[in-house]
Scaffold this active site. Sequence first.
Site, short mmCIF file in Angstrom:
data_model
loop_
_atom_site.label_atom_id
_atom_site.label_comp_id
_atom_site.label_asym_id
_atom_site.label_seq_id
_atom_site.Cartn_x
_atom_site.Cartn_y
_atom_site.Cartn_z
CG HIS A 228 -1.74 1.23 1.39
ND1 HIS A 228 -3.10 1.25 1.15
CD2 HIS A 228 -1.43 2.49 1.78
CE1 HIS A 228 -3.57 2.46 1.36
NE2 HIS A 228 -2.57 3.23 1.76
CD GLU A 229 2.19 4.33 3.58
OE1 GLU A 229 3.06 5.21 3.47
OE2 GLU A 229 0.99 4.59 3.69
CG HIS A 238 -5.91 6.50 0.50
ND1 HIS A 238 -5.89 7.39 1.54
CD2 HIS A 238 -4.93 5.59 0.76
CE1 HIS A 238 -4.96 7.04 2.40
NE2 HIS A 238 -4.36 5.95 1.95
CB CYS A 244 -8.87 -1.42 -3.95
SG CYS A 244 -7.28 -1.12 -4.78
CB CYS A 263 -9.64 -2.12 -7.76
SG CYS A 263 -9.18 -0.40 -8.11
#
Length: 311
Positions: A228-229, A238, A244, A263
């Site tokens: 994510h990061e 985001h 997602c 996604c």
Amino acid sequence: MIGAIAVLLPSVAMAFTPPDEKTIHDAIGSLSGLPSILQRAFAPDRDSFDPIPKPGPNDWLAVHEEPGQTFDEFKASQPNRPTQGRRVIYLQPLGDFAPERSPSIGKLQKFAGAFFAMDVKELPPIKIDNSKFTARRNPYTGNPQILTGDVLNFLKARVPADAFCILAITMEDLYPEPSWNFVFGQASLRDRVGVYSFARYDPTFYGESRGLGYETLMLRRSCKVLAHETGHMFGLAHCTYFNCLMNGSNHLAESDRRPLHFCPICLRKLQWNIGFDVLERYSALERANRAGGFTDEADWLTSRIKRVRGE
């Protein structure tokens, strides 16, 4: 630009409405002219991708107003992109990674390499030195924490010449400024440095016992925050369109609800940025997920590969 996730803040009621089909198609952008494989990969397949849930009272979108980021907006933002001479993601361990209480750095490295279809290298660990990093005791938990800004400044002067980015990973808890409780991670996108903590992914952080399979759970959570990061490092904001990996998260339960995959909108952004072969990436990621014990994600990828191939 600074990115941070998963901070416990006072709840402020905000209205978020999950997007309709037109909004999703507009966010994906036109697929005409793309090869058929990419058209299938970026199609909003409801059998493969779950809709974003309506947020609960303390969830991210209940307390953070975010407009979302379309593919066209992503391109217009001129995000950081790998170059021929800067195509390595470096992991910088910070402090100890004791095997009995830490995710495997080797497995994190393999997962990140498959996820971003780039070389990922581990740097020698750095000891946590109070002369380098400001520390405090968290006012709620009493646990020690490191100030993220000090870590980011430390990394800025140590970015290798061939690095796309350098990411410190640690089992110490983090905070970004005195008024904040904690953050799971923070990044300076322009400087291509970031720091992520896995401390709160260990059940013992909350005074709970390590149950059966806690190693896989901790590794899965750590892979999520790492991907994510690092996604932010490539310019992805985001996600507000599907359930997602790039959804914001305000607490651990919300983070656990996110899948370990992108996604179609976020996938299109990442593929445009890096230029990988979607099927090769899916295949490598399927192997990495099985090696990590994430059977559900590996099975999803197996099914997804067939759909993208048109089988």
